[in-house]
Write a protein that holds these residues in place. Sequence first.
Motif, PDB file in Angstrom:
ATOM      1  N   THR A  48      -5.926  -4.218  -9.255  1.00  0.00           N
ATOM      2  CA  THR A  48      -5.250  -4.560 -10.520  1.00  0.00           C
ATOM      3  C   THR A  48      -4.312  -5.738 -10.285  1.00  0.00           C
ATOM      4  OG1 THR A  48      -3.344  -3.082 -10.205  1.00  0.00           O
ATOM      5  CG2 THR A  48      -5.323  -2.136 -11.217  1.00  0.00           C
ATOM      6  N   SER A 108      -8.217  -6.102 -14.049  1.00  0.00           N
ATOM      7  CA  SER A 108      -8.593  -5.220 -12.941  1.00  0.00           C
ATOM      8  C   SER A 108     -10.055  -5.442 -12.588  1.00  0.00           C
ATOM      9  CB  SER A 108      -8.378  -3.747 -13.330  1.00  0.00           C
ATOM     10  OG  SER A 108      -9.244  -3.385 -14.399  1.00  0.00           O
ATOM     11  N   ALA A 109     -10.437  -4.987 -11.403  1.00  0.00           N
ATOM     12  CA  ALA A 109     -11.827  -5.018 -10.954  1.00  0.00           C
ATOM     13  C   ALA A 109     -12.046  -3.855  -9.999  1.00  0.00           C
ATOM     14  CB  ALA A 109     -12.150  -6.327 -10.255  1.00  0.00           C
ATOM     15  N   LYS A 110     -13.207  -3.222 -10.102  1.00  0.00           N
ATOM     16  CA  LYS A 110     -13.570  -2.125  -9.213  1.00  0.00           C
ATOM     17  C   LYS A 110     -14.564  -2.664  -8.197  1.00  0.00           C
ATOM     18  CE  LYS A 110     -15.115   2.683  -9.142  1.00  0.00           C
ATOM     19  NZ  LYS A 110     -15.544   3.847  -9.962  1.00  0.00           N
ATOM     20  N   VAL A 168      -3.852  -2.455  -4.961  1.00  0.00           N
ATOM     21  CA  VAL A 168      -5.165  -1.897  -4.646  1.00  0.00           C
ATOM     22  C   VAL A 168      -5.018  -0.381  -4.553  1.00  0.00           C
ATOM     23  CG1 VAL A 168      -7.080  -1.848  -3.011  1.00  0.00           C
ATOM     24  CG2 VAL A 168      -5.822  -3.982  -3.387  1.00  0.00           C
ATOM     25  N   TYR A 169      -5.886   0.341  -5.277  1.00  0.00           N
ATOM     26  CA  TYR A 169      -5.851   1.800  -5.318  1.00  0.00           C
ATOM     27  C   TYR A 169      -7.201   2.357  -4.872  1.00  0.00           C
ATOM     28  CZ  TYR A 169      -1.855   0.935  -8.411  1.00  0.00           C
ATOM     29  OH  TYR A 169      -0.670   0.509  -8.946  1.00  0.00           O
ATOM     30  N   ASP A 170      -7.167   3.548  -4.267  1.00  0.00           N
ATOM     31  CA  ASP A 170      -8.431   4.220  -3.990  1.00  0.00           C
ATOM     32  C   ASP A 170      -8.887   4.976  -5.237  1.00  0.00           C
ATOM     33  OD1 ASP A 170      -6.995   6.600  -4.144  1.00  0.00           O
ATOM     34  OD2 ASP A 170      -7.001   6.973  -1.992  1.00  0.00           O
ATOM     35  N   GLU A 171     -10.037   5.651  -5.155  1.00  0.00           N
ATOM     36  CA  GLU A 171     -10.592   6.322  -6.328  1.00  0.00           C
ATOM     37  C   GLU A 171      -9.689   7.430  -6.862  1.00  0.00           C
ATOM     38  OE1 GLU A 171     -15.252   6.344  -6.600  1.00  0.00           O
ATOM     39  OE2 GLU A 171     -14.634   7.154  -4.647  1.00  0.00           O
ATOM     40  N   VAL A 192     -12.553   0.833  -4.144  1.00  0.00           N
ATOM     41  CA  VAL A 192     -11.177   0.572  -4.529  1.00  0.00           C
ATOM     42  C   VAL A 192     -11.130  -0.114  -5.896  1.00  0.00           C
ATOM     43  CG1 VAL A 192     -10.371   0.378  -2.144  1.00  0.00           C
ATOM     44  CG2 VAL A 192     -11.147  -1.668  -3.351  1.00  0.00           C
ATOM     45  N   VAL A 193      -9.964  -0.007  -6.522  1.00  0.00           N
ATOM     46  CA  VAL A 193      -9.692  -0.695  -7.779  1.00  0.00           C
ATOM     47  C   VAL A 193      -8.569  -1.689  -7.529  1.00  0.00           C
ATOM     48  CG1 VAL A 193      -8.894  -0.474 -10.150  1.00  0.00           C
ATOM     49  CG2 VAL A 193     -10.425   1.257  -9.180  1.00  0.00           C
ATOM     50  N   GLY A 218     -14.267  -8.042 -12.835  1.00  0.00           N
ATOM     51  CA  GLY A 218     -13.954  -7.055 -13.854  1.00  0.00           C
ATOM     52  C   GLY A 218     -13.243  -7.737 -14.992  1.00  0.00           C
ATOM     53  N   GLN A 248     -17.801  -9.833  -7.100  1.00  0.00           N
ATOM     54  CA  GLN A 248     -17.511  -8.687  -7.955  1.00  0.00           C
ATOM     55  C   GLN A 248     -16.494  -9.158  -8.987  1.00  0.00           C
ATOM     56  OE1 GLN A 248     -18.388  -5.413  -7.992  1.00  0.00           O
ATOM     57  NE2 GLN A 248     -19.710  -5.315  -6.202  1.00  0.00           N
TER      58      GLN A 248
END
Length: 318
Positions: A302, A311-313, A272-275, A299-300, A242, A240
């Motif tokens: 950064t 960043s990457a999702k 790392v963040y959730d939606e 997750v995203v 981004g 994956q």
Amino acid sequence: MTIVMDKCIAYKNGFLDENNIAPDGNGNGFKCGSNQGAMNVYMNRCLAICNKAKGFDQNHNAGDIIMNNCTGMTLKSVSDKTYSYRIYEEISEGHEVRLTNCVAINDNDATDKRDKNTGLPKPGEHGKYGQYGRFEVDETLDRLTVVNCEFQKADPTQFVSIDNHDELILPRGEDGQLPETTFAHLCDGSFLIDAGVTVSDTIYRGIAVAGIDYQGKAPDLGAYEHEDGQHSGITLPATQQGRGVHLRSTAGGLTLVTVDAPAGSGAMRLAVYDEGGRLLLKHVFVGGTTAIRLPKGVVVVTVEGKGFKGSAKVLGDF
């Protein structure tokens, strides 16, 4: 000198092979300096297992010893004088010894003799009568702090396994990481889960050191974070990517993170963040590549550094 160690294993130092103990030599796991000056040692998620003598040994060092989420275990079958931890000597002014979220695997709570008046284990006799080695961390020393550690009650029933030593000496993965293991991982329902305190990213004596990643309400105690059905590793497609951040899954369940950062970007701050934008994980690393264990879900990721932001999702496999 300042040394930082992250996720290191000292296993059977002082052995000629898996079963034969060397007749000579100290056989200590992590020797944290000497009496020839103050060494500064910082350890995150390190294991000292079944070494001939001492696992985590102060070794006369009067400088810093910072230990976060470490696990120690020794056995009397090796020697009656084995210690999982031994810190008992004076610490110099301007230095500190601090142990946070650490555990010693043993049967001390069941076997230690107790004072008739206080009901507490007799000082200096921790581990003297069980099948596991002793531990000695003298909390009366000036400039020594112990925070949310468990040296008395972390018995073998709290772990998935403490006998599968063969996993500790498997070859490294293609990414250079130590092998994934179930050794000393916490079992479901262990009282050591979520029992720790947060260990944040820091600049330690000029060196960027990542904090302790965790899932759940708080860090677990010991070297391995527990994973259950709610907090299991994410399954990634092969790759994956981004904006400037590339993720690749490994067979061991870790995720390699590579960034297209220019030279001189310094310490990289990963989050790392959730939606919904809730922060799930923070991590600091130096260089263009690191490895993390992602939480389950969408997750995203950064990453920021000097002159770089990417960043990457990632789409989780539910």
